[in-house]
Design a protein around this motif. Structure first.
Motif, short mmCIF file in Angstrom:
data_model
loop_
_atom_site.label_atom_id
_atom_site.label_comp_id
_atom_site.label_asym_id
_atom_site.label_seq_id
_atom_site.Cartn_x
_atom_site.Cartn_y
_atom_site.Cartn_z
N GLU A 1 3.58 1.95 4.66
CA GLU A 1 4.08 1.66 3.31
C GLU A 1 5.57 1.99 3.27
O GLU A 1 5.99 3.09 3.65
N SER B 1 5.52 -3.32 2.70
CA SER B 1 5.03 -2.61 3.87
C SER B 1 5.66 -3.19 5.13
O SER B 1 6.38 -4.19 5.08
N TRP C 1 -1.56 4.31 -2.41
CA TRP C 1 -0.58 5.36 -2.14
C TRP C 1 -1.23 6.74 -2.18
O TRP C 1 -0.87 7.62 -1.41
N ARG D 1 3.48 -4.88 -3.32
CA ARG D 1 3.44 -3.86 -2.27
C ARG D 1 4.44 -4.24 -1.18
O ARG D 1 4.51 -5.40 -0.77
N TYR E 1 7.58 -0.30 -3.13
CA TYR E 1 6.94 -1.26 -4.04
C TYR E 1 8.01 -1.85 -4.95
O TYR E 1 9.14 -1.36 -5.05
#
Length: 301
Positions: free
Chosen positions: A75, A65, A293, A63, A78
């Motif tokens: 976010e 962020s 998500w 992930r 990825y």
């Protein structure tokens, strides 16, 4: 301005030039010594374990962020990472196996990184990157391609980076690295070239370096590598800080770059990486990422 000044002065340390030079030389000596211990058996140990029933290894998911000013977490994308044994040709998305040359059929360590970066909060504009890195098992050659495509609505723009490290030859006794970038929206430029310096780590090794560092003891290492962010051959430093359930690696990709903190498990696999700009990369299960998500209303296709 005041917060910027405070941040700068928190990192100020006055030291003599001779002390700094000796420290730097020691880091690179340890880096070169570490590289000298990397025989083929240790490099093969970097390959991800196979899946159930001998299936190909599943990539690790991360992930991406960023902490924002109001204390929330945004976010930003990825990433997946996988390390397998493969032919050099697999690192070139434009090359079909039936057309591979004998050189492209040589096997080695292949690392693939795929990143999807959100360029706006709604996720309608994205940057998709497919990076494929390869190194022969004896470290004699290296090859990589990085293809980045920016999409916003119906518009798309693609740029490709190609990197090659050639072995020594009669006409060129010192191995060289060449990096070229192809962007149809910009004038073509000559490939950049560097002789391979001592204590050099390849792109596949750099991506998996935390798995090669001794995590049980505190130490500093210095290496040369091609830094993708600055597009040049750069000096990097990696400091190992042992912990109770793994270890932390403090990486400075270039002498002027901020530190990256990489927290690793006992085997050296990165669990979390953070930068001083609030960015964060964390290992995560694919389903947990998908659910996250969806909860935030971000595109999942």
């Amino acid at each position: 301005v005041r917060p910027l000044l405070d941040r700068c002065f928190r990192t100020v340390e006055v030291r003599g030039t001779e002390e700094l030079a000796a420290e730097r030389a020691g880091r690179f000596m340890r880096g070169e010594a570490l590289i000298a211990t990397l025989d083929e058996k240790r490099r093969r140990a970097l390959v991800d374990p196979p899946g159930d029933g001998g299936a190909p290894p599943a990539p690790r998911w991360f992930r991406i962020s960023r902490a924002v000013s109001d204390g929330s977490v945004q976010e930003t994308g990825y990433m997946t990472l996988s390390a397998v044994e493969a032919e050099q040709g697999a690192a070139n998305p434009d090359s079909a196996p039936k057309d591979w040359t004998p050189e492209e059929r040589e096997k080695g360590l292949a690392v693939r990184v795929r990143v999807r970066t959100l360029l706006d909060e709604s996720g309608t504009a994205v940057l998709a990157t497919d990076a494929r890195y390869w190194m022969r098992w004896d470290r004699g050659r290296e090859f990589w391609t990085v293809r980045s495509t920016t999409r916003s609505g119906a518009r798309a723009r693609t740029a490709t980076q190609l990197g090659i490290r050639t072995p020594p030859s009669a006409g060129m006794p010192r191995p060289m690295i060449q990096v070229a970038t192809v962007d149809l929206d910009r004038p073509a430029t000559e490939p950049r070239k560097w002789p391979v310096p001592p204590a050099y780590v390849s792109q596949p090794e750099a991506l998996l370096l935390t798995r090669l560092l001794p995590g049980s003891e505190a130490s500093d290492f210095g290496f040369y590598w091609f830094d993708p962010a600055s597009g040049r051959m750069a000096q990097r430093s990696d400091r190992v800080v042992p912990g109770s359930a793994g270890f932390t690696v403090l990486t400075r990709p270039t002498p002027e770059a901020p530190l990256l903190e990489q927290r690793c498990d006992a085997s050296g696999r990165i669990e979390r990486r953070s930068g001083d700009d609030g960015s964060m990369i964390e290992a995560i299960e694919p389903k947990a990422l998908l659910d996250l998500w969806r909860r935030k209303g971000l595109p999942t296709e």
